[in-house]
Scaffold this motif. Sequence first.
Motif, PDB file in Angstrom:
ATOM      1  N   ARG A  84       0.585  -1.292   0.108  1.00  0.00           N
ATOM      2  CA  ARG A  84       0.459  -0.213   0.014  1.00  0.00           C
ATOM      3  C   ARG A  84       0.455   1.343  -0.114  1.00  0.00           C
ATOM      4  O   ARG A  84       0.333   2.112  -0.407  1.00  0.00           O
ATOM      5  CB  ARG A  84      -0.491  -0.232   1.227  1.00  0.00           C
ATOM      6  N   ALA A  85       1.735   1.332   0.636  1.00  0.00           N
ATOM      7  CA  ALA A  85       2.972   2.270   0.700  1.00  0.00           C
ATOM      8  C   ALA A  85       2.931   2.653  -0.805  1.00  0.00           C
ATOM      9  O   ALA A  85       3.935   3.624  -1.510  1.00  0.00           O
ATOM     10  CB  ALA A  85       3.912   2.443   1.290  1.00  0.00           C
ATOM     11  N   LEU A  86       3.664   1.816  -1.254  1.00  0.00           N
ATOM     12  CA  LEU A  86       4.570   2.006  -3.001  1.00  0.00           C
ATOM     13  C   LEU A  86       3.002   2.347  -3.968  1.00  0.00           C
ATOM     14  O   LEU A  86       3.001   3.268  -4.418  1.00  0.00           O
ATOM     15  CB  LEU A  86       4.919   0.351  -3.367  1.00  0.00           C
ATOM     16  N   LEU A  87       2.449   2.150  -3.551  1.00  0.00           N
ATOM     17  CA  LEU A  87       0.878   2.503  -4.264  1.00  0.00           C
ATOM     18  C   LEU A  87       0.554   3.823  -3.984  1.00  0.00           C
ATOM     19  O   LEU A  87       0.313   4.689  -4.501  1.00  0.00           O
ATOM     20  CB  LEU A  87      -1.102   1.758  -3.850  1.00  0.00           C
ATOM     21  N   SER A  88       0.810   4.121  -2.596  1.00  0.00           N
ATOM     22  CA  SER A  88       1.384   5.967  -2.302  1.00  0.00           C
ATOM     23  C   SER A  88       1.822   6.410  -2.901  1.00  0.00           C
ATOM     24  O   SER A  88       2.399   8.050  -2.248  1.00  0.00           O
ATOM     25  CB  SER A  88       0.996   5.812  -0.982  1.00  0.00           C
ATOM     26  N   SER A  89       3.359   5.940  -3.501  1.00  0.00           N
ATOM     27  CA  SER A  89       4.402   6.523  -3.877  1.00  0.00           C
ATOM     28  C   SER A  89       5.357   6.819  -2.714  1.00  0.00           C
ATOM     29  O   SER A  89       5.731   7.892  -2.701  1.00  0.00           O
ATOM     30  CB  SER A  89       4.461   7.497  -4.924  1.00  0.00           C
ATOM     31  N   ASN A  90       4.914   6.426  -1.961  1.00  0.00           N
ATOM     32  CA  ASN A  90       6.410   6.731  -0.568  1.00  0.00           C
ATOM     33  C   ASN A  90       7.245   6.437  -0.543  1.00  0.00           C
ATOM     34  O   ASN A  90       8.382   5.462  -1.341  1.00  0.00           O
ATOM     35  CB  ASN A  90       5.793   5.340   0.519  1.00  0.00           C
ATOM     36  N   VAL A  91       7.986   7.516  -0.676  1.00  0.00           N
ATOM     37  CA  VAL A  91       9.724   7.540  -1.099  1.00  0.00           C
ATOM     38  C   VAL A  91      10.287   6.710  -0.448  1.00  0.00           C
ATOM     39  O   VAL A  91      11.253   6.098  -1.731  1.00  0.00           O
ATOM     40  CB  VAL A  91      10.102   9.234  -1.050  1.00  0.00           C
ATOM     41  N   THR A  92      10.376   5.933   0.344  1.00  0.00           N
ATOM     42  CA  THR A  92      11.466   6.228   1.115  1.00  0.00           C
ATOM     43  C   THR A  92      11.359   4.046   0.548  1.00  0.00           C
ATOM     44  O   THR A  92      12.385   3.323   1.239  1.00  0.00           O
ATOM     45  CB  THR A  92      11.321   5.890   2.725  1.00  0.00           C
ATOM     46  N   ALA A  93       9.609   3.893   0.616  1.00  0.00           N
ATOM     47  CA  ALA A  93       9.176   2.443   0.369  1.00  0.00           C
ATOM     48  C   ALA A  93       9.806   2.319  -1.508  1.00  0.00           C
ATOM     49  O   ALA A  93      10.205   0.622  -1.476  1.00  0.00           O
ATOM     50  CB  ALA A  93       7.844   2.450   0.297  1.00  0.00           C
ATOM     51  N   CYS A  94       9.915   3.210  -2.274  1.00  0.00           N
ATOM     52  CA  CYS A  94      10.087   2.452  -3.362  1.00  0.00           C
ATOM     53  C   CYS A  94      11.700   2.886  -3.674  1.00  0.00           C
ATOM     54  O   CYS A  94      12.539   1.887  -4.173  1.00  0.00           O
ATOM     55  CB  CYS A  94       9.415   4.430  -4.349  1.00  0.00           C
ATOM     56  N   ILE A  95      12.347   3.120  -2.677  1.00  0.00           N
ATOM     57  CA  ILE A  95      13.661   3.603  -2.814  1.00  0.00           C
ATOM     58  C   ILE A  95      14.026   1.870  -2.223  1.00  0.00           C
ATOM     59  O   ILE A  95      15.293   1.337  -2.423  1.00  0.00           O
ATOM     60  CB  ILE A  95      14.445   4.641  -1.561  1.00  0.00           C
ATOM     61  N   VAL A  96      13.873   1.587  -0.845  1.00  0.00           N
ATOM     62  CA  VAL A  96      13.954   0.201  -0.366  1.00  0.00           C
ATOM     63  C   VAL A  96      13.753  -1.123  -1.356  1.00  0.00           C
ATOM     64  O   VAL A  96      14.266  -1.806  -1.526  1.00  0.00           O
ATOM     65  CB  VAL A  96      13.618   0.053   0.777  1.00  0.00           C
ATOM     66  N   THR A  97      12.587  -0.510  -1.825  1.00  0.00           N
ATOM     67  CA  THR A  97      11.772  -1.755  -3.081  1.00  0.00           C
ATOM     68  C   THR A  97      12.992  -1.224  -4.668  1.00  0.00           C
ATOM     69  O   THR A  97      13.574  -2.510  -5.026  1.00  0.00           O
ATOM     70  CB  THR A  97      10.401  -1.455  -3.570  1.00  0.00           C
ATOM     71  N   ALA A  98      13.745  -0.800  -4.692  1.00  0.00           N
ATOM     72  CA  ALA A  98      14.185  -0.132  -6.086  1.00  0.00           C
ATOM     73  C   ALA A  98      15.738  -0.631  -5.245  1.00  0.00           C
ATOM     74  O   ALA A  98      16.048  -1.754  -6.501  1.00  0.00           O
ATOM     75  CB  ALA A  98      14.461   0.981  -6.218  1.00  0.00           C
ATOM     76  N   ARG A  99      16.057  -0.532  -4.131  1.00  0.00           N
ATOM     77  CA  ARG A  99      17.693  -0.715  -4.332  1.00  0.00           C
ATOM     78  C   ARG A  99      16.978  -2.891  -3.944  1.00  0.00           C
ATOM     79  O   ARG A  99      18.254  -3.207  -4.056  1.00  0.00           O
ATOM     80  CB  ARG A  99      18.055  -0.703  -2.666  1.00  0.00           C
ATOM     81  N   TYR A 100      16.687  -2.894  -3.394  1.00  0.00           N
ATOM     82  CA  TYR A 100      16.505  -4.491  -3.538  1.00  0.00           C
ATOM     83  C   TYR A 100      16.658  -5.602  -5.000  1.00  0.00           C
ATOM     84  O   TYR A 100      17.094  -6.603  -4.673  1.00  0.00           O
ATOM     85  CB  TYR A 100      15.090  -4.675  -2.430  1.00  0.00           C
TER      86      TYR A 100
END
Length: 242
Positions: A84-100
């Motif tokens: 849900r955080a990714l769907l809300s464009s949460n910056v830290t969620a996007c960064i850690v997911t992209a890093r992963y």
Amino acid sequence: MIHSVSETGWSTLPQDIIFTILSQGTIDWSAETARAMSQVCREWRNKIIMDHHIMESIKFSSLRYRPHAKRFKPGVSEVPVLHRALLSSNVTACIVTARYHSSYSNYSPACKYWKIAAKKAHPEALAMLAFEYYAGRGADKDPEEAYLLFNRVCKMLDNIIVELNIDEKNESPIPPLMTEESCKRILQFSSHVLAILILDNEFMSPFDKSTTSAVKWLKKSQMHGCPEAGKLLQSMFRNGQY
């Protein structure tokens, strides 16, 4: 940090009281806190994951693989909170997911989340997205787009580092999930590639494609510890290019 409270009386609180507690704005929304609170009961989980403000406020720091959670994708340990955080464009969620995803060479999904974070002007996302376009990795090769993004992030990080040097106690300019050291490291890398783009690519206009501009960014890269930038500068000097 809030631990699991599923066996306490909190799960029996009326919905209106739950919503009042969650809307106070005094909770430090770490990923661990959000996940623990979402596990109390269905009402809490629905309130948390459907609240756009909460989803934007959660501070993710990393993803970890949980082998026993077979219904989750590797590394996505905060589902459904992370989702849900990714769907809300949460910056830290996007960064850690992209890093992963990048750590496993899954460049296409990584690029997807770098793009979302880049839209919110996160320097690491801008630099990594620029490299995806530069290398044609996770996105179609596009040196012009890479140039525009690298140019933007170099100026941004240069300003951040100047601010930090003026006031070493002022940490406010540092973007989420970054440190002063990572700002310098990304500027070192980005300014080196930016200089190469300026020197090598035909898409550059005569005004932008200047040796002066390339030298400026090579010196910046060298200053922050890039030996390759220093070697290129020496070669250009010997050849009379500046």
